[in-house]
Design a protein around this motif. Structure first.
Motif, PDB file in Angstrom:
ATOM      1  N   VAL A  70     -31.125  35.456  -9.409  1.00 61.01           N
ATOM      2  CA  VAL A  70     -31.858  36.586  -9.970  1.00 61.01           C
ATOM      3  C   VAL A  70     -30.857  37.722 -10.095  1.00 61.01           C
ATOM      4  CG1 VAL A  70     -34.126  35.905  -9.110  1.00 61.01           C
ATOM      5  CG2 VAL A  70     -32.702  37.376  -7.709  1.00 61.01           C
ATOM      6  N   MET A  84     -37.852  30.713  -4.496  1.00 63.33           N
ATOM      7  CA  MET A  84     -38.434  31.741  -5.359  1.00 63.33           C
ATOM      8  C   MET A  84     -39.834  31.304  -5.748  1.00 63.33           C
ATOM      9  SD  MET A  84     -35.264  32.492  -7.936  1.00 63.33           S
ATOM     10  CE  MET A  84     -34.206  31.078  -7.680  1.00 63.33           C
ATOM     11  N   ILE A  86     -42.410  31.678  -8.370  1.00 61.28           N
ATOM     12  CA  ILE A  86     -42.261  32.135  -9.745  1.00 61.28           C
ATOM     13  C   ILE A  86     -43.122  31.276 -10.675  1.00 61.28           C
ATOM     14  CG2 ILE A  86     -40.213  30.678 -10.082  1.00 61.28           C
ATOM     15  CD1 ILE A  86     -39.041  32.950 -11.853  1.00 61.28           C
ATOM     16  N   PRO A  99     -35.635  39.368 -11.757  1.00 62.47           N
ATOM     17  CA  PRO A  99     -36.199  39.462 -10.408  1.00 62.47           C
ATOM     18  C   PRO A  99     -37.613  40.036 -10.387  1.00 62.47           C
ATOM     19  CG  PRO A  99     -34.430  41.061 -10.705  1.00 62.47           C
ATOM     20  CD  PRO A  99     -34.435  40.189 -11.918  1.00 62.47           C
ATOM     21  N   ARG A 100     -37.971  40.831 -11.395  1.00 61.84           N
ATOM     22  CA  ARG A 100     -39.304  41.425 -11.430  1.00 61.84           C
ATOM     23  C   ARG A 100     -40.391  40.404 -11.747  1.00 61.84           C
ATOM     24  NH1 ARG A 100     -35.477  44.689 -12.829  1.00 61.84           N
ATOM     25  NH2 ARG A 100     -35.331  43.971 -14.952  1.00 61.84           N
ATOM     26  N   LEU A 102     -40.513  37.502 -10.052  1.00 62.92           N
ATOM     27  CA  LEU A 102     -40.770  36.765  -8.817  1.00 62.92           C
ATOM     28  C   LEU A 102     -42.050  37.262  -8.162  1.00 62.92           C
ATOM     29  CD1 LEU A 102     -37.295  36.472  -7.024  1.00 62.92           C
ATOM     30  CD2 LEU A 102     -38.294  34.982  -8.746  1.00 62.92           C
ATOM     31  N   ALA A 104     -42.483  36.200  -4.965  1.00 66.18           N
ATOM     32  CA  ALA A 104     -41.882  36.397  -3.643  1.00 66.18           C
ATOM     33  C   ALA A 104     -40.513  35.725  -3.606  1.00 66.18           C
ATOM     34  CB  ALA A 104     -42.775  35.817  -2.547  1.00 66.18           C
ATOM     35  N   ALA A 105     -39.674  36.213  -2.715  1.00 66.38           N
ATOM     36  CA  ALA A 105     -38.398  35.573  -2.394  1.00 66.38           C
ATOM     37  C   ALA A 105     -38.471  35.162  -0.933  1.00 66.38           C
ATOM     38  CB  ALA A 105     -37.231  36.527  -2.609  1.00 66.38           C
ATOM     39  N   TYR A 125     -33.809  43.348  -2.216  1.00 66.69           N
ATOM     40  CA  TYR A 125     -35.002  42.812  -2.888  1.00 66.69           C
ATOM     41  C   TYR A 125     -35.992  43.895  -3.322  1.00 66.69           C
ATOM     42  CZ  TYR A 125     -33.513  37.981  -2.190  1.00 66.69           C
ATOM     43  OH  TYR A 125     -32.826  36.795  -2.246  1.00 66.69           O
ATOM     44  N   VAL A 130     -38.798  42.850  -6.129  1.00 61.24           N
ATOM     45  CA  VAL A 130     -39.423  41.637  -5.586  1.00 61.24           C
ATOM     46  C   VAL A 130     -40.511  42.095  -4.606  1.00 61.24           C
ATOM     47  CG1 VAL A 130     -39.058  39.531  -4.259  1.00 61.24           C
ATOM     48  CG2 VAL A 130     -37.291  40.322  -5.863  1.00 61.24           C
ATOM     49  N   TYR A 133     -40.984  39.614   0.463  1.00 62.17           N
ATOM     50  CA  TYR A 133     -39.770  38.983   0.967  1.00 62.17           C
ATOM     51  C   TYR A 133     -40.089  38.367   2.322  1.00 62.17           C
ATOM     52  CZ  TYR A 133     -35.014  38.598   2.901  1.00 62.17           C
ATOM     53  OH  TYR A 133     -33.856  38.135   3.487  1.00 62.17           O
ATOM     54  N   SER A 147     -43.514  43.490   2.634  1.00 63.92           N
ATOM     55  CA  SER A 147     -44.227  43.742   1.381  1.00 63.92           C
ATOM     56  C   SER A 147     -44.482  45.241   1.227  1.00 63.92           C
ATOM     57  CB  SER A 147     -45.553  42.959   1.355  1.00 63.92           C
ATOM     58  OG  SER A 147     -46.376  43.354   2.441  1.00 63.92           O
TER      59      SER A 147
END
Length: 186
Positions: A70, A84, A86, A99-100, A102, A104-105, A125, A130, A133, A147
């Motif tokens: 990402v 990821m 996604i 990355p926007r 995702l 979550a990572a 992140y 993101v 995480y 979050s």
């Protein structure tokens, strides 16, 4: 970071990717190189968490492990999450994932460079947008889910942190999975 400096680092990382062992990522501070190949407990944790999430996620969403990375060139950041969350549609096309996109990572803490996951990625992140995480730490059998991005004087940061111990259920975005049976580093 200037666009020229970032592009020079990106070019260097690409030229080293196939010739130097390990993985490379770019942060605002520079290039991060994890020299060791991921260990069996690292890869097994990623596989188990990914499968557990995918059993709960609707069609069209994936708990993807692997490439590509990402990247947000404007922030000067390139990261490669272990997992990821996604949408398949957001994986189409060439190059790095946005990355926007995702959900979550998820990272499995590296034995050789734990600060990359606990400090660097916790900083990067939210900068990348993101929203969630999750960190699993096979060194200690613990982890955290972060979050609720909010602005701080130091930039965007996660406002909510929920710690967990292996054996407990953990909620990542909308899905709750067991951490039972996740391996530890010896």
């Amino acid at each position: 970071m200037t666009t020229l400096r970032y592009q020079a680092m990106r070019d260097a990382v690409q030229s080293l990717d196939d010739t130097v062992p390990g993985k490379f990522e770019i942060t605002r501070e520079g290039v991060v190189h994890d020299m060791r190949a991921p260990s069996s407990p690292h890869e097994l944790t990623a596989a188990r968490v990914s499968r557990r999430l995918e059993k709960l996620m609707p069609d069209g969403l994936l708990a993807h492990t692997g490439a590509p990375d990402v990247e947000d060139e404007s922030q000067g950041i390139l990261r490669l999450p272990d997992i990821m969350l996604i949408a398949e549609a957001d994986m189409e096309g060439q190059g790095s994932f946005d990355p926007r996109t995702l959900i979550a990572a998820v990272e499995i803490v590296s034995r050789s460079n734990p600060d990359n996951d606990w400090v660097g990625k916790m900083r990067d992140y939210p900068l990348l947008g993101v929203p969630v995480y999750a960190v699993f730490d096979p060194r200690t059998g613990t982890g955290a889910v972060l979050s609720d991005i909010h602005q701080t004087p130091a930039g965007p940061r996660y406002a909510t942190r929920k710690d967990f111990v292996y054996g407990e259920d953990v909620t990542i975005a909308e899905w709750t999975v067991s951490t039972e049976g996740l391996p530890l580093y010896a």
